[in-house]
Design an enzyme around this catalytic site. Structure first.
Site, short mmCIF file in Angstrom:
data_model
loop_
_atom_site.label_atom_id
_atom_site.label_comp_id
_atom_site.label_asym_id
_atom_site.label_seq_id
_atom_site.Cartn_x
_atom_site.Cartn_y
_atom_site.Cartn_z
N ASN A 24 65.35 3.00 -20.99
CA ASN A 24 64.99 4.43 -20.67
C ASN A 24 65.12 4.58 -22.91
OD1 ASN A 24 64.11 5.42 -18.14
ND2 ASN A 24 65.21 3.46 -17.99
N MET A 101 76.62 1.42 -16.91
CA MET A 101 76.88 0.36 -16.29
C MET A 101 78.81 1.15 -16.25
SD MET A 101 74.37 -1.17 -14.88
CE MET A 101 75.13 -1.78 -14.12
N ARG A 102 79.27 2.55 -15.61
CA ARG A 102 79.88 2.88 -15.95
C ARG A 102 80.71 3.98 -14.56
NH1 ARG A 102 84.47 0.48 -17.72
NH2 ARG A 102 85.87 2.23 -18.00
N ILE A 103 81.37 4.00 -13.69
CA ILE A 103 81.16 5.68 -13.29
C ILE A 103 82.33 6.61 -13.98
CG2 ILE A 103 82.85 5.93 -11.04
CD1 ILE A 103 82.03 3.61 -9.97
N LEU A 104 81.63 7.09 -13.89
CA LEU A 104 82.73 8.08 -15.10
C LEU A 104 84.03 9.03 -14.34
CD1 LEU A 104 79.27 9.54 -16.76
CD2 LEU A 104 81.49 7.95 -17.72
N HIS A 120 67.85 7.87 -11.93
CA HIS A 120 68.72 6.72 -10.82
C HIS A 120 67.05 6.01 -9.93
CE1 HIS A 120 70.73 4.34 -7.62
NE2 HIS A 120 70.00 5.35 -6.60
#
Ligand code: GRF
Length: 205
Positions: A24, A101-104, A120
């Site tokens: 992307n 690949m992280r939750i912020l 997504h």
């Protein structure tokens, strides 16, 4: 945020965040360099939480500034505070998550509130989190909907900016599901940014 504000007619500065291969990111860089975003945006930085992410090397080869900070073993809020500091040096107008690949943490979200986008591989009302292509494939869905949304403090819960269907009929392998989906992702992310930047600019006129 950029000190000069978000809505001027100068090119909007993108910070693109990734953890992996970065397809992307490549699509966005190409749109900036010679596609639909060329008069609207520039890449301020490509950042990764994984210093060895293949996408970082690709970004550098495409001529983009890059930065990284390893998240391994780090506490989320502390790490995110450092990432915010790094990113702010590049004065981004938008933070574009592209396989990051992280939750912020709230620290991060608040620093760039309303200016963080994610892509997504499913309708975020139907499927949140990882493995959305696997989910579509295993359930033999005839269609999935790629979603670009603003990021809020939940997991894939932010306001939807754009969706585009992917026809999955006859897709016999997970690889084929992903191939069809990614082709749509690459087009939709750039197009959505064009619409968003154009709309944000109009707010000042
Ligand atoms: C894409 O499927 C994207 O929708 C999801 O993570 C994947 C990243 O792929 N959030 P790439 O690194 O952009 O190729």
């Amino acid at each position: 945020m950029s000190a000069t504000g978000n809505h001027s007619n100068r090119k909007q500065r993108l910070a693109i965040l990734l953890s992996g291969r970065g397809s992307n990111m490549v699509a966005l860089v190409q749109a900036v360099q010679h596609g639909v975003l060329q008069n609207l945006a520039e890449v301020a930085v490509v950042f990764s939480n994984k210093p060895d992410a293949p996408g970082l090397e690709t970004a550098a080869a495409l001529g983009c500034p890059t930065a990284s900070l390893s998240s391994q073993g780090r506490k989320r809020a502390e790490f995110d505070a450092e990432v915010v500091e790094v990113l702010q040096q590049y004065q981004p107008d938008y933070v574009i998550l592209a396989g990051y690949m992280r939750i912020l943490s709230p620290t991060f979200i608040r620093a760039f509130a309303g200016r963080i986008l994610n892509i997504h591989p499913a309708d975020t009302h139907q499927h949140q989190g990882l493995h959305a292509y696997e989910w579509a494939f295993e359930n033999r869905l005839p269609e999935t909907k790629i979603t670009v949304h603003l990021v809020d403090e939940g997991l894939d819960t932010g306001p939807i900016l754009a969706q585009h269907p992917v026809d999955l009929r006859g897709a016999d392998t997970l690889a084929e599901v992903e191939r069809r989906g990614l082709a749509v992702e690459h087009m939709l992310y750039a197009d959505t940014l064009v619409a968003l930047v154009t709309k944000d600019r109009k707010k000042t006129h």
